[in-house]
Every structure is written in structure tokens, then in C-alpha cells.
Design a protein around this motif. Structure first.
Motif, short mmCIF file in Angstrom:
data_model
loop_
_atom_site.label_atom_id
_atom_site.label_comp_id
_atom_site.label_asym_id
_atom_site.label_seq_id
_atom_site.Cartn_x
_atom_site.Cartn_y
_atom_site.Cartn_z
N ILE A 1 44.67 57.25 37.59
CA ILE A 1 44.30 58.65 37.80
C ILE A 1 45.52 59.40 38.32
O ILE A 1 46.10 59.00 39.34
CB ILE A 1 43.13 58.77 38.80
N ASP A 2 45.91 60.45 37.62
CA ASP A 2 47.09 61.24 38.01
C ASP A 2 48.32 60.35 38.18
O ASP A 2 49.12 60.52 39.10
CB ASP A 2 46.82 62.02 39.31
N GLY A 3 48.45 59.36 37.31
CA GLY A 3 49.63 58.50 37.32
C GLY A 3 49.59 57.34 38.29
O GLY A 3 50.47 56.49 38.28
N GLN A 4 48.57 57.28 39.14
CA GLN A 4 48.47 56.22 40.14
C GLN A 4 47.29 55.29 39.82
O GLN A 4 46.23 55.75 39.40
CB GLN A 4 48.26 56.82 41.54
N LEU A 5 47.48 53.99 40.03
CA LEU A 5 46.40 53.04 39.82
C LEU A 5 45.45 53.06 41.02
O LEU A 5 45.88 52.95 42.17
CB LEU A 5 46.95 51.63 39.63
N VAL A 6 44.15 53.19 40.72
CA VAL A 6 43.14 53.27 41.77
C VAL A 6 42.13 52.14 41.54
O VAL A 6 41.48 52.10 40.49
CB VAL A 6 42.40 54.62 41.76
N PRO A 7 41.99 51.18 42.49
CA PRO A 7 41.00 50.11 42.32
C PRO A 7 39.59 50.68 42.28
O PRO A 7 39.26 51.65 42.96
CB PRO A 7 41.21 49.23 43.57
N VAL A 8 38.74 50.05 41.48
CA VAL A 8 37.35 50.48 41.35
C VAL A 8 36.46 49.45 42.04
O VAL A 8 36.63 48.24 41.84
CB VAL A 8 36.95 50.60 39.86
N ARG A 9 35.56 49.93 42.87
CA ARG A 9 34.61 49.02 43.53
C ARG A 9 33.71 48.42 42.47
O ARG A 9 33.10 49.14 41.66
CB ARG A 9 33.79 49.83 44.54
N VAL A 10 33.61 47.09 42.43
CA VAL A 10 32.82 46.41 41.41
C VAL A 10 31.77 45.53 42.09
O VAL A 10 31.91 45.16 43.27
CB VAL A 10 33.71 45.54 40.49
N PRO A 11 30.70 45.18 41.37
CA PRO A 11 29.67 44.31 41.96
C PRO A 11 30.26 42.95 42.34
O PRO A 11 31.19 42.46 41.71
CB PRO A 11 28.64 44.17 40.82
N ASP A 12 29.69 42.33 43.37
CA ASP A 12 30.20 41.04 43.85
C ASP A 12 30.07 39.94 42.81
O ASP A 12 30.83 38.97 42.82
CB ASP A 12 29.46 40.63 45.14
N ASN A 13 29.09 40.07 41.93
CA ASN A 13 28.85 39.00 40.95
C ASN A 13 29.55 39.25 39.61
O ASN A 13 29.23 38.61 38.61
CB ASN A 13 27.34 38.85 40.71
N LEU A 14 30.51 40.15 39.58
CA LEU A 14 31.12 40.55 38.30
C LEU A 14 31.84 39.38 37.62
O LEU A 14 31.85 39.29 36.40
CB LEU A 14 32.10 41.70 38.54
N ARG A 15 32.46 38.49 38.41
CA ARG A 15 33.24 37.39 37.83
C ARG A 15 32.40 36.54 36.89
O ARG A 15 32.90 36.04 35.86
CB ARG A 15 33.81 36.53 38.97
N SER A 16 31.12 36.36 37.18
CA SER A 16 30.26 35.52 36.34
C SER A 16 29.98 36.14 34.98
O SER A 16 29.53 35.45 34.06
CB SER A 16 28.94 35.22 37.07
N PHE A 17 30.25 37.45 34.82
CA PHE A 17 30.02 38.12 33.54
C PHE A 17 31.33 38.44 32.82
O PHE A 17 31.33 39.19 31.85
CB PHE A 17 29.23 39.42 33.77
N GLN A 18 32.44 37.87 33.30
CA GLN A 18 33.76 38.24 32.76
C GLN A 18 33.85 38.02 31.25
O GLN A 18 34.26 38.92 30.51
CB GLN A 18 34.85 37.42 33.46
N ASP A 19 33.49 36.84 30.78
CA ASP A 19 33.62 36.54 29.35
C ASP A 19 32.76 37.48 28.51
O ASP A 19 33.19 37.94 27.44
CB ASP A 19 33.22 35.09 29.08
N ALA A 20 31.54 37.76 28.99
CA ALA A 20 30.64 38.64 28.23
C ALA A 20 31.19 40.06 28.17
O ALA A 20 31.11 40.74 27.14
CB ALA A 20 29.26 38.64 28.87
N ILE A 21 31.78 40.53 29.27
CA ILE A 21 32.34 41.89 29.32
C ILE A 21 33.53 42.01 28.37
O ILE A 21 33.64 42.97 27.59
CB ILE A 21 32.75 42.25 30.76
N ILE A 22 34.43 41.02 28.41
CA ILE A 22 35.61 41.05 27.54
C ILE A 22 35.18 40.97 26.07
O ILE A 22 35.72 41.69 25.22
CB ILE A 22 36.56 39.90 27.91
#
Length: 597
Positions: A238-259
Motif C-alpha cells: 500500500i503506497d509503496g510499503q508492505l503491510v502485513p495482513v492479520r490472518v486467521p490462526d488456522n490459515l496454515r492448514s489451508f495453504q495448499d488449497a488456497i494456492i
């Protein structure tokens, strides 16, 4: 299973206690036996408080998602979202809160699924037997019944800014937390296995869409999905700067499906995970379609995916909106009015070169002037301009497109980028045959553009005869107008910064005009919102022509250009600081690299 609810906490005085509800649509039937007394809030079907709208406009408002209703209504009534909600609050006898505070753990008061479904949040206020809530749109009777059923308390509703409420939900629970709720993903028995798999696929689709939609709302230009050992990190630029996005705690378990979902959307081979791939997505948002460029790269813990968001319907900026000073704008326009020659805009990737060229084209566009462009990709759609996009898959490059454009009787040609000798040679010869050519180069400063063309083996005498002006530019973050404050900088610190910028120490007299970033809800607590350009203008004079013909070095050309009045990036940055548009930190951050070069 969308809309499934499992109420686990509390013992609400309701028939819904400890019961699994298959759909939020069942609420009217499930709780019709225990109506909530004392609640009389207009439903979507009544909407007697809406202003005079046509049937179609009314339908568009009512069919929109909750968080979009106020925005759509405000566009139809030509007013701001805040003004619209303030007016609605008066007609519905609901308070309108410009700011609000949340309790320490909102989900203890109201389930996460309900927070997302109704786009509402519990407030810190406490009343016995009552629950105070803020939402984005006047609630229906059904919403009030749901809240009463799960909390056992009578809801007291208030209205608030949809942007602030949605952002608060994302910051507290993570983007897409509702879509990836674990309670939706549990397999109940073998018979429901297929249904649960379909529900999980639907949840992944919703999650990816939410990530992209939130990026659009936050004005992000890039989205990065970055796999790590224990998590899948998502970041927006955003405006040239990287801003981390708050994500759900269980996101890692859905990594393959998201990709896999992103790869399917972009037409990429999902089984190929060993080599980089590229694709594109057409994403519909509101009234416009976004062209999203997708790039994958294998990393240690999975594939890293980067998305570049391009909105062809974006409103192109005017020269004034770029941040050009009056003197700079006059100098550029005087060159753009010439019938032939080359104007080059230089800078690193993401410095706004294409945006500037589009603004120049809008400035000189006239009915009697035929303007044609070749771009990769088309970032802004400009009415009355013939725009072409290169396609490397079929061999339609900048050079080949430029050759064909010259047969189309153009007056002005915009070439998105000069990448090779062939494109440079055609562009220069086009300018020598009576065409005005606008293009970009990847160099760090204006004099460097001349030596870059010489490195491409373009004859120096052709460069001297064709190039009329070189503009180097950078983008610095623009101060948020809602929260910036005077910097209160010690005079000694300002003198040191001016020395670094190679600006006269006499400018210390402008100490009181220096501002600093603070941060508020309007700017996501960054202190900045949007970007503004700083520019270095080098006009080709007789002295510089002589140096170019002799193949002089960039430092030699720069020295002569400075003596003849060339404005530098550092001086332009200081001018934007004095105008209250950016901060000393932003300009100095770029100055270190500029001075080293």
C-alpha cells in the motif's frame, strides 16, 4: 454449509440453546415462538426511510452485501457515506457513532460467525440485560432476534462507518476468519463427507475473494502469499510499503488449497510446483473488472504467489494531481506542445512513470491530434486515445507494435517502455520524422537516461537531435490530512537533513512548515494515505547537446545541467515538504540512494 452456526457459550433463554442451525435463513421459523419484546427496527423489506429512489436503484441497494449498501446508496444520492448514514440514523432513531471502542474479547459477547454475517461488533458499553452493537446498516428484526437468541440480551443498535467497522473486524479476527471457521470444516460422519468437502472448497473460494476485495478497498497494488514454516503470511503493498495482513490462526492448514485456488483462477497448471509460472485473473469488483497478474515461485515451504492488481477503469490523474509544481508543469507543457521529439520519464519499477505519461497525454489530447499508445499492460483507460497492449506469446512486442503504429498516421506515440536497442532505434527515428514520442527508461536520474541510450548502441548524434527532455521521478508517501501534526524538529536536525538533501541552509527559515506523520483510522494508523511525486527535470540545451555528441559521462552531463537550472529530486522533495504533503523522513529515505548514484 455457508451460514452454519454452532452456539457454544452462554445459556441464552432461547429455543436455540445448544442447537446446530443449518442456515441463517431458518431464523424466522426457529425463533418465531419467542419473539423479542420492545424491538421495533425497520426491516429491509419496509425501508420506508430510504430517499426517493427508482425501483432499480432501490433493488440495487437492497441486493448489495450489508457493508456495501451505504456506499451504493450514497453514490445514488450524490453524498458521502458518512452523510448518508447520518441521515439514515435520524430517520431510524439509531445513534450514529463516528468512533467506537471494542471490549477486550468481542467473541465472548457475540460469536464470530454472527459478527461476520451481520457485519457488526459489540461495544465496550455495559448495561444489564442489554448488548450494545454497532453495525453498517439499520438491522432487520431477524438480526435482532438472532442476537437475542445467542446472547440472551436485548440488542441496542448503533450505526457506524462501514470502512471502519470492516477494518476493525479484519484487524481483530483476521481477514477471512469467517470463511475458514473450524466449526465449518469438521466432518460429522461419513455420509456428510462429500458435503463437507464441497463446503471447504466454497470456504476457500470465499476466503481468496475476501483477500482480493480487501486489497482493493485498502488501495493495495500487490498481494503477496508467502509460505513459512508455521504460517502462510499475506502482505499488501500500500503506497509503496508492505503491510502485513492479520490472518486467521488456522490459515496454515489451508495453504495448499488456497494456492491451488489462485492457480485455478489464473489458468496455471496446479500440478506443477517445481518451476515458476505466470497467469492472469479477471476479477469483478463493483462496476469494474480488474486485471490481476499472477506469478508463482517455488520456495522452501511451498509456492510463493504474488498478485499485481491493475484496474483499467482507474481514473487517470491530471498533471496537478501528480504533485508537479507550477514551474515544473509549465516547463513540461512547453515541450509537450512541440510537434516532434522524445520526452523520457525515468525511474525504478513502481515509481509512477506510466501514470505520469498518461497525465501528459490527457494534457495534450485534442480532437485534431491522433494519439496512439503501446503498453504492457494498459494501466489506465483514456477516452479518445487508441491504446494497444503487447502480447509476447504471439510475438507482438514493443518494437513490432511501434512499427505498425507508424503506419497508422499518428501525431503522438506513447511507448510504455524502451527495453532494447530495436525499440529505442524505432522510437528515435519516429521522433525525427515528425512524431512526438513519450516513453520510459529504467535509470536512477535524468542524465543517466542519455548514457543508457548510448549503452544501447544508439548513435549519440541521433540522441542529441531527438531527445527534448528527460524527467526522473520517485513517489513518496503523502501525509494523511486527518492526523498529521507539526514536526517540532530541532533546528540542528533540520540543518543536517538539508545538508543531506543538498538544499541551501537558508531554508531553515521554513522549519515551522515541516509536518510529521501520526496515524489514525482514516490511514490505517500508517500516518500516510496515497503518494505524491517528486521530479527532476533536465531540458536538453546546446551545452548538453555538445556533451551528448561527445558521449560524455552521466556525472559530466549532470554538472552542466545543474549550472543551467536543472531541478533535482531532492529540491522537489523539499518543496513537497514545505507544501505539507510529505515528511522529511520520506524524502531523506530516497535521498541516500539518489546521492550515492
Amino acid at each position: 454449509m455457508e451460514g452454519r452456526l454452532l452456539f457454544l457459550q452462554g445459556t441464552p433463554p432461547s429455543p436455540l440453546k445448544n442447537k446446530m442451525i443449518s442456515s441463517t435463513e431458518d431464523i424466522s421459523e426457529e425463533i418465531s415462538e419467542s419473539p423479542v419484546q420492545g424491538i421495533s427496527i425497520p426491516s429491509d423489506e419496509q425501508i420506508l426511510w430510504l430517499p426517493e429512489l427508482s425501483d432499480l436503484e432501490r433493488l440495487n441497494v437492497m441486493n448489495a452485501p450489508l457493508e456495501d449498501k451505504a456506499r451504493i446508496l450514497s453514490s445514488q444520492t450524490s453524498s458521502s457515506v458518512d452523510e448518508t448514514l447520518s441521515e439514515i440514523s435520524k430517520k431510524t432513531n439509531l445513534a450514529y457513532l463516528e468512533s467506537f471502542e471494542l471490549p477486550e474479547n468481542p467473541t465472548k459477547i457475540l460469536p464470530l460467525r454472527l459478527i461476520h454475517s451481520f457485519c457488526c461488533l459489540p461495544l465496550q458499553k455495559e448495561s444489564e440485560g442489554k448488548i450494545h452493537l454497532i453495525t453498517v446498516w439499520p438491522p432487520s428484526e431477524r438480526m435482532s432476534r438472532w442476537v437475542y437468541s445467542v446472547s440472551g440480551s436485548k440488542p441496542i443498535w448503533s450505526l457506524g462507518s462501514p470502512e471502519k467497522i470492516v477494518r476493525a473486524i479484519t484487524e481483530n479476527f483476521g481477514i477471512g476468519a469467517d470463511s475458514l471457521d473450524d466449526s465449518d470444516m469438521d466432518f460429522e460422519d461419513e455420509e456428510d463427507g462429500q458435503d463437507d468437502l464441497e463446503d471447504q472448497n466454497a470456504a476457500i473460494i470465499r476466503f481468496v475473494n475476501e483477500v482480493v476485495q480487501r486489497a482493493i478497498v485498502d488501495r493495495a497494488t500487490n498481494i503477496h502469499f508467502e509460505p513459512h514454516k508455521d504460517t502462510l503470511q499475506i502482505r499488501y503493498r500500500i503506497d509503496g510499503q508492505l503491510v502485513p495482513v492479520r490472518v486467521p490462526d488456522n490459515l496454515r492448514s489451508f495453504q495448499d488449497a488456497i494456492i491451488s485456488r489462485i492457480k485455478i483462477m489464473s489458468g496455471i497448471n496446479i500440478s506443477e510446483k517445481r518451476r515458476p509460472q505466470g497467469g492472469r485473473i479477471t476479477f469483478s469488483h463493483g462496476q469494474s473488472d480488474l486485471d490481476i497478474r499472477v506469478s508463482t515461485l517455488p520456495t522452501l515451504y511451498g509456492e510463493s504467489i504474488s498478485l499485481r492488481l491493475l484496474n483499467e477503469k482507474s481514473q487517470p490523474l491530471s498533471m496537478k494531481e501528480l504533485g508537479l509544481l507550477e514551474k515544473e508543469e509549465k516547463n513540461i507543457v512547453s515541450i509537450l506542445e512541440k510537434p516532434h521529439g522524445i520526452v523520457l520519464v525515468t525511474g525504478p519499477t513502481g515509481s509512477g512513470k506510466s501514470t505520469s505519461l498518461t497525465a501528459f497525454i490527457r494534457k495534450i489530447h485534442k480532437p485534431e491530434r491522433r494519439i496512439m499508445t503501446v503498453e504492457d499492460p494498459v494501466e489506465y483507460e483514456v477516452a479518445g486515445i487508441n491504446q494497444t497492449q503487447v502480447n509476447s506469446e504471439i510475438g507482438f512486442s514493443f518494437a513490432s507494435a511501434l512499427r505498425e503504429i507508424l503506419r497508422q498516421d499518428p501525431d503522438v506515440i506513447m511507448v510504455g517502455e524502451i527495453r532494447d536497442r530495436e525499440t529505442a532505434d524505432i522510437a528515435i527515428r519516429a521522433s525525427l520524422t515528425g512524431h512526438l514520442v513519450l516513453s520510459t527508461l529504467h535509470t536512477n536520474d535524468a542524465p543517466g537516461a542519455i548514457t543508457r541510450l548510448i549503452d544501447m548502441e544508439i548513435e549519440p548524434f541521433l540522441i542529441a537531435s531527438s531527445v527534448e527532455m528527460v524527467i526522473a521521478q520517485r513517489l513518496v508517501r503523502r501525509l494523511c490530512m486527518e492526523c498529521n501534526q507539526p514536526a517540532d524538529l530541532p533546528e540542528a536536525d533540520l540543518r543536517a537533513s538539508l545538508s543531506l538533501l543538498e538544499v541551501s541552509s537558508d531554508e531553515v527559515a521554513n522549519l515551522d512548515r515541516v509536518r510529521k506523520a501520526v496515524g489514525c483510522q482514516n490511514c490505517q494508523n500508517l500516518g500516510y494515505r496515497g503518494r505524491v511525486g517528486i521530479f527532476e527535470l533536465m531540458k536538453m540545451t546546446d551545452s548538453i547537446h555538445g556533451l551528448v555528441i561527445k558521449s560524455a559521462s552521466a556525472p559530466d552531463i549532470r554538472e552542466i545541467a545543474l549550472t543551467e537550472g536543472m531541478s533535482t529530486l531532492q529540491e522537489s522533495g523539499w518543496a513537497q515538504i514545505k507544501r505539507g504533503l510529505t515528511t522529511l523522513d520520506e524524502v531523506v529515505r530516497y535521498a541516500d540512494g539518489m546521492l550515492e548514484d
